[in-house]
Structures are given as C-alpha cells and as structure tokens.
Motif scaffolding. Structure first.
Motif, PDB file in Angstrom:
ATOM      1  N   TRP A   4      50.344  53.256  41.651  1.00  0.00           N
ATOM      2  CA  TRP A   4      48.925  52.995  41.883  1.00  0.00           C
ATOM      3  C   TRP A   4      48.285  52.214  40.734  1.00  0.00           C
ATOM      4  CZ3 TRP A   4      46.807  58.223  44.283  1.00  0.00           C
ATOM      5  CH2 TRP A   4      47.425  58.412  45.523  1.00  0.00           C
ATOM      6  N   ASP A   5      48.754  52.428  39.509  1.00  0.00           N
ATOM      7  CA  ASP A   5      48.237  51.649  38.374  1.00  0.00           C
ATOM      8  C   ASP A   5      48.518  50.159  38.553  1.00  0.00           C
ATOM      9  OD1 ASP A   5      47.081  53.707  36.972  1.00  0.00           O
ATOM     10  OD2 ASP A   5      48.786  54.027  35.627  1.00  0.00           O
ATOM     11  N   ASN A   6      49.653  49.850  39.155  1.00  0.00           N
ATOM     12  CA  ASN A   6      50.039  48.460  39.357  1.00  0.00           C
ATOM     13  C   ASN A   6      49.371  47.821  40.569  1.00  0.00           C
ATOM     14  OD1 ASN A   6      51.768  48.401  37.106  1.00  0.00           O
ATOM     15  ND2 ASN A   6      53.454  49.296  38.301  1.00  0.00           N
ATOM     16  N   ASN A   7      48.727  48.659  41.376  1.00  0.00           N
ATOM     17  CA  ASN A   7      48.040  48.143  42.572  1.00  0.00           C
ATOM     18  C   ASN A   7      46.566  47.912  42.222  1.00  0.00           C
ATOM     19  OD1 ASN A   7      46.964  47.583  45.101  1.00  0.00           O
ATOM     20  ND2 ASN A   7      48.173  49.168  46.137  1.00  0.00           N
ATOM     21  N   LYS A   8      46.264  46.747  41.631  1.00  0.00           N
ATOM     22  CA  LYS A   8      44.907  46.457  41.173  1.00  0.00           C
ATOM     23  C   LYS A   8      43.912  46.392  42.332  1.00  0.00           C
ATOM     24  CE  LYS A   8      46.405  46.300  37.009  1.00  0.00           C
ATOM     25  NZ  LYS A   8      46.133  47.448  36.104  1.00  0.00           N
ATOM     26  N   GLY A   9      44.389  45.963  43.479  1.00  0.00           N
ATOM     27  CA  GLY A   9      43.504  45.919  44.644  1.00  0.00           C
ATOM     28  C   GLY A   9      43.048  47.310  45.060  1.00  0.00           C
ATOM     29  N   TRP A  10      43.970  48.275  44.984  1.00  0.00           N
ATOM     30  CA  TRP A  10      43.658  49.667  45.326  1.00  0.00           C
ATOM     31  C   TRP A  10      42.668  50.258  44.324  1.00  0.00           C
ATOM     32  CZ3 TRP A  10      42.777  53.383  48.322  1.00  0.00           C
ATOM     33  CH2 TRP A  10      42.983  54.726  48.015  1.00  0.00           C
ATOM     34  N   ILE A  11      42.870  49.951  43.026  1.00  0.00           N
ATOM     35  CA  ILE A  11      41.959  50.439  41.992  1.00  0.00           C
ATOM     36  C   ILE A  11      40.555  49.876  42.198  1.00  0.00           C
ATOM     37  CG2 ILE A  11      41.407  50.305  39.528  1.00  0.00           C
ATOM     38  CD1 ILE A  11      44.360  50.540  38.938  1.00  0.00           C
ATOM     39  N   ALA A  12      40.459  48.596  42.497  1.00  0.00           N
ATOM     40  CA  ALA A  12      39.153  47.970  42.730  1.00  0.00           C
ATOM     41  C   ALA A  12      38.467  48.576  43.944  1.00  0.00           C
ATOM     42  CB  ALA A  12      39.331  46.461  42.906  1.00  0.00           C
ATOM     43  N   GLN A  13      39.255  48.867  44.960  1.00  0.00           N
ATOM     44  CA  GLN A  13      38.709  49.464  46.178  1.00  0.00           C
ATOM     45  C   GLN A  13      38.156  50.858  45.908  1.00  0.00           C
ATOM     46  OE1 GLN A  13      41.468  49.482  49.455  1.00  0.00           O
ATOM     47  NE2 GLN A  13      40.211  50.890  50.677  1.00  0.00           N
TER      48      GLN A  13
END
Length: 350
Positions: free
Chosen positions: A161-170
């Motif tokens: 999840w740390d590598n999923n920047k789109g998920w973090i922004a969401q």
C-alpha cells in the motif's frame, strides 16, 4: 489502540456536543455458521444509519430522514458498492489466515474508517484502519501519509500500500474532503433527529430495605448521557455499581446505577443524590429519600389485613348462599340424582 469487534463498537459514545462523526465498520468472517460472512454498518453520531449483510445482500437505510433526502437511489448505490466489498473481505480473510499460518477456526477481518467534524471550529479528523481477530493489522498515518503495520504478518500489506501512491491519495482525499462533506450533509438532513433531546423519568428502586438503592432513568434520547450518585456534591466511585446504557423498544434509552446503603447512617441520607446528565439540558437531581423509594418488599401486616377481609367476605357469601339454596330446594321438585339410591348408576358405562 486495539480494533474492537464492530458489535462492541456500537457502545462507543460521542465525546462532545459539537463533534459530529460518520463511521463505517466492515467485518468479514469465517467459521461462524450462524453469522453472515460479511457485515457492514454505518453510523452517524454513533446512531445506526445503514446496514448490509451478505445474507440479505441489500443495504438498508435505518433513518427516516435518509429516505426523505437521499431516496432509494442511495440504498441501491450502497448495495452495489457493498456487494463488491463482500467479495474483497472474503479474500482478505483467506489472505490473513495464510499470513498467520491458519487453516481453520473462527477468524475475522475488519475495517473501520470515517471522520469527525467539529461544527464550531470546523476541525476535521479522519481515520482508516484494518484489524484481524480483534488486533490491529494495518492503519493509515495521516501525518506521514504511510501505512503502519504493528505485526510482522502485515508488513507485506504495508509495503504494497505504501507503493500505491494512487491509493494513498484516494484515502487522504476521502478522509479530509469527501467524508467531512458528507457528514455536513447528513447532519443537515437529519438535524431534527440528531438534535432531538428527550428527558427521562427517574426513579429510586429497592428490592428490600437492606438492598442497594437503584437509580433508574428511562426514556431519554440520545444515548450520550450519564447517570451517577453524589455525596455532598461530589461524584461517588466507591459503593456504586453502574450499568450500561440499554435501548428501549421506542428508540429511547435507559440506564441504572446502584448505591450500597449498608454503611450509610439514616441522618446522612440527605447528603446523597442521583444525577442524570444530558448535554445541552439541565441536570436532573433526585435526592436519596426513603419516602420516594419504590420497593418490592411487602409489609407482613399489609398482607394479613387483606387475607382476613377476604376470609370474612367469603364466609358471609357462603352463609347467604346456603340460605338461598335451602329456600329454593324446599320449593323445587327432587332432581333425578336425588331420587336414586345409588348415584353412581347415573354415570355412563365404560
């Protein structure tokens, strides 16, 4: 902070009168034959707003203002979203079991997310965390915008999840923008219900003269209330037993708190009172007074008098009845039974 099961979280109460919140509790389970594999619960200001489970496979609004302002389309949209979540949670349970090297048993994978909004300061606080079998699994740190894994088994998820920047922004956008905006809309739609305050009736109850005195408050709303005993104006924490807030059938609530009186001298009773508190309304104070206590204990004399009266009345009725019977018997013809020497012959043969 431990992630409690969503059923326990129903008992959490609001912390301030001006703080509004929206929370979602999702639970995927395995090994529970009589429990749905997936359950979703939404709460606004700790009141149940909507419910979904994989058995009915439908989202149901639980507040009348939702139907009036959001319509059936809202339920349909939530149903479609949660049907997809049900499949995701089913997979998450299996993944977590593999991580913890488990092949069977009862296991729960949970997600809690939401936000709080202060309608005076406009301050917003959002949170998102997952749990497994009642323990924290992974949670979002808003300050660092990274995921925290308290156990080794969750490290893989953290890195993913740390590598999923789109998920973090969401997630960040939802917790800081979308969620608070929805809370404001919901509060506006349900203002008449959310701001409603019903005062209770408060009674002092006692089983026997030596039993604890129970202060019982019922019929109040909302459930963000408190009930406690005081002595000389100071809240008591010893010799008291406080019960939980329980729902009534009409949507209001009730609660009780017991006070042990065995060590209280008669002349000191006037120092004690029971206090009901509900934010935004005046406290209800009830003095510890023997004359107002409702008791189940019965005075023996109070029992004897009715019994004596009943015996006398029955005796009079019996005498009068016998006299009337004798008079009528003298005037009527003999009955078939009285004309027979053996009355048993009147019974039918077997």
């Amino acid at each position: 902070m431990k992630l409690f099961m969503f059923l326990l979280l129903l008992g959490v109460h609001g912390t301030a009168a001006v703080m509004h919140s929206w929370k979602a509790f999702y639970t995927g389970s395995t090994g529970l034959s009589e429990f749905p594999e997936f359950v979703a619960l939404n709460l606004l200001d700790d009141e149940v707003m909507g419910y979904f489970d994989s058995t009915t496979n439908r989202f149901e609004s639980r507040q009348s203002w939702m139907k009036e302002n959001l319509g059936q389309e809202y339920d349909e949209r939530q149903t479609n979203i949660l049907q997809g979540n049900a499949q995701s949670f089913k997979a998450n349970v299996k993944i977590a079991m593999e991580r913890f090297n488990q092949s069977k048993g009862v296991h729960l994978y949970q997600n809690m997310y939401g936000c709080e909004w202060d309608d005076e300061t406009d301050e917003v606080n959002g949170y998102y965390q997952d749990g497994y079998d009642g323990e924290d699994f992974v949670s979002f740190d808003r300050k660092t915008e990274t995921w925290t894994a308290p156990t080794q088994q969750a490290v893989i998820t953290k890195h993913k999840w740390d590598n999923n920047k789109g998920w973090i922004a969401q997630v960040k956008n939802y917790l800081t923008q979308e969620c608070p905006d929805w809370v404001k809309k919901y509060v506006n739609y349900g203002r008449s219900s959310l701001m409603r305050k019903d005062l209770p009736s408060v009674s002092l109850l006692q089983k026997t003269s030596s039993s604890p005195v129970t202060c019982h408050a019922t019929g109040f709303y909302p459930d963000r209330a408190d009930l406690f005993w005081r002595k000389d104006g100071e809240e008591l924490h010893e010799d008291v037993d406080k019960g939980e807030i329980l729902p009534n059938h009409d949507g209001t609530f009730q609660m009780s708190v017991d006070l042990k009186i065995s060590s209280i001298a008669d002349e000191d009773w006037k120092k004690y009172d029971c206090v009901f508190q509900l934010s935004g309304v005046k406290d209800i104070n009830t003095k510890l007074d023997k004359s107002v206590i409702r008791s189940n204990e019965v005075n023996p004399l109070a029992m004897i008098i009715p019994i004596v009266v009943a015996v006398v009345v029955l005796s009079v009725i019996a005498v009068v009845g016998f006299i009337v019977y004798k008079k009528k018997k003298d005037k009527r013809p003999p009955s078939p039974v009285e004309n027979r020497e053996v009355q048993e012959e009147m019974l039918p043969q077997a």
